[in-house]
Write an enzyme that holds these catalytic residues in place. Structure first.
Site, PDB file in Angstrom:
ATOM      1  N   ASP A   1       0.829  -1.206   0.000  1.00 48.57           N
ATOM      2  CA  ASP A   1       0.000   0.000   0.000  1.00 48.57           C
ATOM      3  C   ASP A   1       0.864   1.257   0.000  1.00 48.57           C
ATOM      4  O   ASP A   1       0.425   2.317   0.411  1.00 48.57           O
ATOM      5  CB  ASP A   1      -0.966   0.001   1.192  1.00 48.57           C
ATOM      6  CG  ASP A   1      -0.246  -0.049   2.522  1.00 48.57           C
ATOM      7  OD1 ASP A   1       0.980  -0.230   2.539  1.00 48.57           O
ATOM      8  OD2 ASP A   1      -0.916   0.118   3.552  1.00 48.57           O
TER       9      ASP A   1
ATOM     10  N   LYS B   1       6.244   5.622  18.063  1.00 48.59           N
ATOM     11  CA  LYS B   1       5.406   6.775  18.402  1.00 48.59           C
ATOM     12  C   LYS B   1       5.920   7.587  19.594  1.00 48.59           C
ATOM     13  O   LYS B   1       5.291   7.636  20.660  1.00 48.59           O
ATOM     14  CB  LYS B   1       3.975   6.299  18.679  1.00 48.59           C
ATOM     15  CG  LYS B   1       3.391   5.600  17.468  1.00 48.59           C
ATOM     16  CD  LYS B   1       1.939   5.327  17.568  1.00 48.59           C
ATOM     17  CE  LYS B   1       1.466   4.690  16.290  1.00 48.59           C
ATOM     18  NZ  LYS B   1       0.598   3.560  16.416  1.00 48.59           N
TER      19      LYS B   1
ATOM     20  N   ASP C   1       1.863   6.475   1.614  1.00 50.98           N
ATOM     21  CA  ASP C   1       1.109   5.240   1.837  1.00 50.98           C
ATOM     22  C   ASP C   1      -0.364   5.601   1.716  1.00 50.98           C
ATOM     23  O   ASP C   1      -0.771   6.713   2.053  1.00 50.98           O
ATOM     24  CB  ASP C   1       1.451   4.611   3.186  1.00 50.98           C
ATOM     25  CG  ASP C   1       0.685   5.240   4.322  1.00 50.98           C
ATOM     26  OD1 ASP C   1      -0.399   4.742   4.632  1.00 50.98           O
ATOM     27  OD2 ASP C   1       1.177   6.224   4.893  1.00 50.98           O
TER      28      ASP C   1
END
Ligand code: GTP
Length: 362
Positions: free
Chosen positions: A107, A158, A218
């Site tokens: 993707d 993150k 993406d």
């Protein structure tokens, strides 16, 4: 060199568009997304490709078949239950015949120089090489830190802004020596990002980074999917060359009424009909067999195939999937309309993205 393309994800963030259409088959400038990925591999002389599928396999197999039409040889692996990114590659092990391979998230659209990455991997004698790309907001991604020689020293998931040390993230393209597969249990859901790569690092195995500033996107969310289409229309990737004089492309057997006002960049597919006094404003893509009827306005949108926008209708900042009928005099703005939806005459749809395929609205 063989490649495995991962195309078995559920694409939940792209629902309801992905309820009928696998993410890999979503049209980008009227071609299935996966076609760009496969053609790029072929340009880099990677022609033995395994498609790792688990969900909605049929439309992919129907379109790509044995790969002949695209100058490649395709094999398919199936998963009874999703095996995750690493589990899916383990499942393809028999096709890889003990050789090193490329692994691509199916993707991601990128201009990454695969030939240079393969050369770098061989020269650095890495067990695994991970392509990296910079992002503006690193706090929502997994960051990859490297030393001065490009060897990966840390994965940071993150982070808070104060802990950010780099803006480089895993770009979803890997070059792997065959030994890497021995770290993946068979028929088990397993992840490269969360399990295999951190484990290799713990064992001090040589994992290298291949950073690149090339175009990268993406298509995991509707916003990014739309952004990719628009970026291509605006010439941001070397995989699509817009017509430099008009940046308006009209496909075969399509008719555009002379009173229609078309403002670039716009791609209109084959066998479309653009009616009297319509206004089409780019960036805009209209799929094969779609009709935009008299006095309608369509802008900043992606219209898939065989869509009928009836007269005097307004479509703005939206994605309309295959076979929809948008009734006369309606307004669709900032919305996602999945396959075969019928919108009633005069209906106003604003900021709507939870419609089921085939629904009748209004
Ligand atoms: P979301 O559900 O929206 O997160 O999308 P996704 O399911 O596609 O997951 P994600 O974006 O993390 O996947 C990255 C790439 O790996 C995509 O190309 C997926 O098709 C692929 N992928 C993810 N999980 C699997 C899996 O279990 N099996 C296979 N074969 N591919 C997978």
């Amino acid at each position: 060199m063989k490649a495995v393309i991962l195309v078995g994800g559920l694409g939940t963030r792209l629902r309801p568009l992905t309820l009928n259409t696998p993410k890999a088959m979503m049209p980008v400038l009227n071609k299935p997304f996966l076609e760009y990925v496969i053609r790029r591999l072929a340009r880099h002389k990677v022609t033995d490709i395994v498609l790792a599928i688990s969900h909605l396999a049929q439309p992919i197999e129907d379109h790509f078949g044995n790969g002949n039409r695209f100058g490649v040889r395709l094999e398919y692996t199936a998963e009874e239950t999703a095996l995750g990114t690493a589990g899916a590659v383990k499942n393809a092990e028999e096709y890889l015949e003990g050789e090193a391979c490329l692994v691509l998230n199916g993707d991601i659209f990128t201009d990454l120089d695969l030939t240079a990455m393969m050369d770098f991997h061989r020269r650095s004698r890495a067990l695994a090489t991970i392509a990296l790309t910079p992002v503006e907001d690193p706090t929502i991604y997994g960051l990859v830190e490297t030393d001065d020689y490009g060897r990966i020293t840390r994965f940071l998931e993150k982070p808070r802004w104060e802990d950010v040390t780099t803006n480089m993230i895993n770009a979803g393209t890997y070059m792997l020596e065959s030994q890497v597969l021995s770290y993946i249990p068979p028929q088990t859901n397993f992840s490269f990002e969360r399990q295999v790569f951190p484990y290799l690092l713990e064992r001090s195995e040589p994992i290298y980074a291949f950073p690149s500033l090339c175009y990268w996107m993406d298509i995991g969310t509707p916003e990014k999917y739309r952004r990719l289409n628009f970026d291509l229309l605006e010439g941001r990737s070397n995989q699509y060359q817009p017509d430099t004089t008009t940046n308006i492309s009209i496909g075969e057997y399509s008719e555009c009424h002379p009173t229609a006002i078309v403002t670039a960049p716009v791609v209109i597919g084959d066998s479309c009909s653009i009616g009297k006094n319509t206004r089409l404003t780019g960036p805009l893509v209209i799929g094969n067999g779609s009709n935009i009827t008299n006095s309608s306005v369509v802008e900043n949108s992606i219209i898939w195939q065989n869509v009928s926008v009836e007269e005097d209708t307004n479509v703005r900042q939206s994605i309309i999937a295959n076979g929809c009928i948008i009734g006369a005099g309606s307004l669709i703005t900032d919305s996602i309309v999945p396959d075969n939806v019928t919108v009633a005459t005069g209906y106003r749809m604003i900021n709507c993205s939870d419609i089921q395929p085939g629904a009748s609205i209004g």
